[in-house]
Design a protein around this motif. Structure first.
Motif, PDB file in Angstrom:
ATOM      1  N   ASP A 217       0.851  -1.183   0.000  1.00  0.00           N
ATOM      2  CA  ASP A 217       0.000   0.000   0.000  1.00  0.00           C
ATOM      3  C   ASP A 217       0.894   1.243   0.000  1.00  0.00           C
ATOM      4  N   ASN A 218       0.344   2.395   0.323  1.00  0.00           N
ATOM      5  CA  ASN A 218       1.140   3.626   0.296  1.00  0.00           C
ATOM      6  C   ASN A 218       1.666   4.017   1.675  1.00  0.00           C
ATOM      7  N   SER A 219       1.643   3.074   2.628  1.00  0.00           N
ATOM      8  CA  SER A 219       2.026   3.407   4.007  1.00  0.00           C
ATOM      9  C   SER A 219       3.504   3.765   4.143  1.00  0.00           C
ATOM     10  N   TYR A 220       4.345   3.345   3.205  1.00  0.00           N
ATOM     11  CA  TYR A 220       5.758   3.755   3.235  1.00  0.00           C
ATOM     12  C   TYR A 220       5.861   5.273   3.226  1.00  0.00           C
ATOM     13  N   PHE A 221       5.089   5.919   2.377  1.00  0.00           N
ATOM     14  CA  PHE A 221       5.138   7.382   2.268  1.00  0.00           C
ATOM     15  C   PHE A 221       4.463   8.056   3.463  1.00  0.00           C
ATOM     16  N   VAL A 222       3.384   7.446   3.945  1.00  0.00           N
ATOM     17  CA  VAL A 222       2.695   7.983   5.116  1.00  0.00           C
ATOM     18  C   VAL A 222       3.640   7.985   6.314  1.00  0.00           C
ATOM     19  N   GLU A 223       4.345   6.875   6.517  1.00  0.00           N
ATOM     20  CA  GLU A 223       5.288   6.769   7.639  1.00  0.00           C
ATOM     21  C   GLU A 223       6.467   7.717   7.455  1.00  0.00           C
ATOM     22  N   LEU A 224       6.885   7.898   6.222  1.00  0.00           N
ATOM     23  CA  LEU A 224       8.015   8.778   5.942  1.00  0.00           C
ATOM     24  C   LEU A 224       7.696  10.216   6.354  1.00  0.00           C
ATOM     25  N   LEU A 225       6.483  10.650   6.056  1.00  0.00           N
ATOM     26  CA  LEU A 225       6.079  12.019   6.394  1.00  0.00           C
ATOM     27  C   LEU A 225       5.861  12.204   7.898  1.00  0.00           C
ATOM     28  N   LYS A 226       5.570  11.118   8.593  1.00  0.00           N
ATOM     29  CA  LYS A 226       5.382  11.195  10.048  1.00  0.00           C
ATOM     30  C   LYS A 226       6.693  11.465  10.776  1.00  0.00           C
ATOM     31  N   GLY A 227       7.802  11.079  10.158  1.00  0.00           N
ATOM     32  CA  GLY A 227       9.082  11.129  10.847  1.00  0.00           C
ATOM     33  C   GLY A 227       9.399   9.773  11.453  1.00  0.00           C
ATOM     34  N   GLU A 228      10.458   9.706  12.226  1.00  0.00           N
ATOM     35  CA  GLU A 228      10.889   8.429  12.781  1.00  0.00           C
ATOM     36  C   GLU A 228       9.888   7.902  13.804  1.00  0.00           C
ATOM     37  N   THR A 229       9.589   6.602  13.679  1.00  0.00           N
ATOM     38  CA  THR A 229       8.675   5.909  14.581  1.00  0.00           C
ATOM     39  C   THR A 229       9.409   4.731  15.200  1.00  0.00           C
ATOM     40  N   PRO A 230       9.355   4.560  16.520  1.00  0.00           N
ATOM     41  CA  PRO A 230      10.023   3.421  17.155  1.00  0.00           C
ATOM     42  C   PRO A 230       9.603   2.089  16.527  1.00  0.00           C
ATOM     43  N   LYS A 239      15.175   8.983   3.835  1.00  0.00           N
ATOM     44  CA  LYS A 239      15.084  10.381   4.259  1.00  0.00           C
ATOM     45  C   LYS A 239      15.457  11.337   3.130  1.00  0.00           C
ATOM     46  N   ALA A 240      16.287  10.857   2.212  1.00  0.00           N
ATOM     47  CA  ALA A 240      16.674  11.696   1.071  1.00  0.00           C
ATOM     48  C   ALA A 240      15.472  12.081   0.220  1.00  0.00           C
ATOM     49  N   LEU A 241      14.449  11.245   0.217  1.00  0.00           N
ATOM     50  CA  LEU A 241      13.243  11.540  -0.547  1.00  0.00           C
ATOM     51  C   LEU A 241      12.504  12.741   0.026  1.00  0.00           C
ATOM     52  N   LEU A 242      12.667  12.971   1.331  1.00  0.00           N
ATOM     53  CA  LEU A 242      12.045  14.130   1.979  1.00  0.00           C
ATOM     54  C   LEU A 242      12.877  15.396   1.790  1.00  0.00           C
ATOM     55  N   ASP A 243      14.195  15.223   1.828  1.00  0.00           N
ATOM     56  CA  ASP A 243      15.095  16.378   1.816  1.00  0.00           C
ATOM     57  C   ASP A 243      15.278  16.983   0.426  1.00  0.00           C
ATOM     58  N   ASP A 244      15.140  16.155  -0.604  1.00  0.00           N
ATOM     59  CA  ASP A 244      15.379  16.616  -1.973  1.00  0.00           C
ATOM     60  C   ASP A 244      14.131  17.342  -2.507  1.00  0.00           C
ATOM     61  N   LEU A 245      14.324  18.527  -3.061  1.00  0.00           N
ATOM     62  CA  LEU A 245      13.204  19.355  -3.509  1.00  0.00           C
ATOM     63  C   LEU A 245      12.416  18.726  -4.659  1.00  0.00           C
ATOM     64  N   LYS A 246      13.067  17.875  -5.463  1.00  0.00           N
ATOM     65  CA  LYS A 246      12.368  17.248  -6.587  1.00  0.00           C
ATOM     66  C   LYS A 246      11.682  15.946  -6.180  1.00  0.00           C
ATOM     67  N   PHE A 247      12.242  15.259  -5.197  1.00  0.00           N
ATOM     68  CA  PHE A 247      11.633  14.020  -4.714  1.00  0.00           C
ATOM     69  C   PHE A 247      10.419  14.290  -3.815  1.00  0.00           C
ATOM     70  N   HIS A 248      10.541  15.315  -2.966  1.00  0.00           N
ATOM     71  CA  HIS A 248       9.560  15.556  -1.900  1.00  0.00           C
ATOM     72  C   HIS A 248       8.112  15.678  -2.396  1.00  0.00           C
TER      73      HIS A 248
END
Length: 314
Positions: A217-230, A239-248
């Motif tokens: 499903d798309n939960s990889y992206f949902v979790e990525l936007l949440k930040g780190e989860t134990p 994390k590079a997908l969040l930091d890069d202006l073209k990936f984000h």
């Protein structure tokens, strides 16, 4: 070795698909099958026209490289006489023992694929591995990915670097552009990490990316936007997908709209699975042959009717 994609080969592909579907569902090995498809395809070099989805990962020299760390141990340790007793042991074990055995179980992808190959020897390894990836996505709830058979098997191992989880956006862009893939492809394919988990003995990392590592499903992206989860994994390449202006922007889009992610993933996965592959111009099928037969018969009937009508007119 060239692959003759005739009607019989297509029938064999469909039988292989059914066997893969049953096997992946019963053994929960979708993540490993997807990894197999990716790693076989990910060596492609668009400029040199080398590597790609050609079955070369079956060769020991390629199998034992660092990015396939640990897999060669299972292949060397196991034989066809040992795998079935091990599988019986695994599936009859309780939850605690299964957790202990899972790291070893996860290394059986090569032998598992060999089990299917033995039933369908005419199907190339290259087609088998890519079909396994397609089926792995589908049986875990992901999008249907069009599959075109006809890949030739390599006769030697490939060279080609795969993504390093300790690197950032520029590394990802360099590697994927070498394959001829875009920023959109990078982000969409990264979403495949919704399946599976990292194992410390293979990659020095441990844990899943999502709460349900056997559901596509798309939960990889949902979790990525949440930040780190134990308990959940986020690598530097994630994390590079969040930091890069073209990936984000793609991360935000796919987290919000699962249908859009599925559509993008199916396109990017198909591209990855066909790198360097020139599909046969015309692929026959039983349906096509039957349709052609009906069309010919209809033409004969129409010609006969017209001929008789013209005779009577005279």
């Amino acid at each position: 070795m060239a692959v003759n994609v005739d009607a019989e080969y297509l029938k064999e592909i469909e039988k292989t698909r059914r066997d893969l579907r049953a096997l992946i569902s019963s053994r929960n090995c979708a993540p490993i099958m997807l990894r197999l498809a990716w790693h076989d395809a990910g060596t492609y070099d668009a400029k040199k026209k080398t590597g790609g989805p050609n079955g070369s990962i079956r060769f020991k020299e390629e199998l034992t490289r660092p990015h396939n760390k640990g897999l060669e141990k299972a292949v060397a340790f196991c034989s066809e006489f040992m795998i079935k007793p091990f599988l019986r042991c695994y599936y009859s074990s309780g939850p605690d023992n299964k957790r202990l055995l899972f790291p070893l179980m996860s290394k059986f992808w090569f032998l598992i694929s060999e089990e299917v190959k033995a039933k369908h020897p005419r199907v190339s390894y290259a087609d088998l591995y890519q079909l396994a990836g397609v089926v792995a996505v589908e049986v875990t709830g992901g999008p249907a990915i069009p599959f075109t058979p006809g890949r030739k098997d390599a006769d030697s191992p490939d060279d080609g670097e795969l993504p390093n989880p300790n690197e950032g956006a520029s590394h990802l862009r360099t590697l994927f552009s070498r394959m001829g893939l875009s920023d959109r492809d990078i982000v969409a394919l990264s979403g495949g990490h919704t399946l599976g988990r990292a194992h410390k003995e293979r990659s020095d990392f441990e844990g899943p990316w999502t709460q349900d590592p056997l559901k596509f499903d798309n939960s990889y992206f949902v979790e990525l936007l949440k930040g780190e989860t134990p308990g959940l994994l986020q690598l530097k390449t994630d994390k590079a997908l969040l930091d890069d202006l073209k990936f984000h922007p793609f991360v935000k889009l796919y987290a919000k709209d699962e249908d859009m992610f599925f559509k993008a993933y199916a396109i990017s996965h198909k591209k990855l699975s066909e790198l360097g592959f020139n599909p046969p111009r015309r692929i026959p099928s039983a349906v096509t042959e039957q349709t052609l037969g009906i069309a010919v018969a209809a033409a004969v009937v129409i010609f006969t009717i017209c001929y008789e009508a013209s005779r009577r007119g005279k």
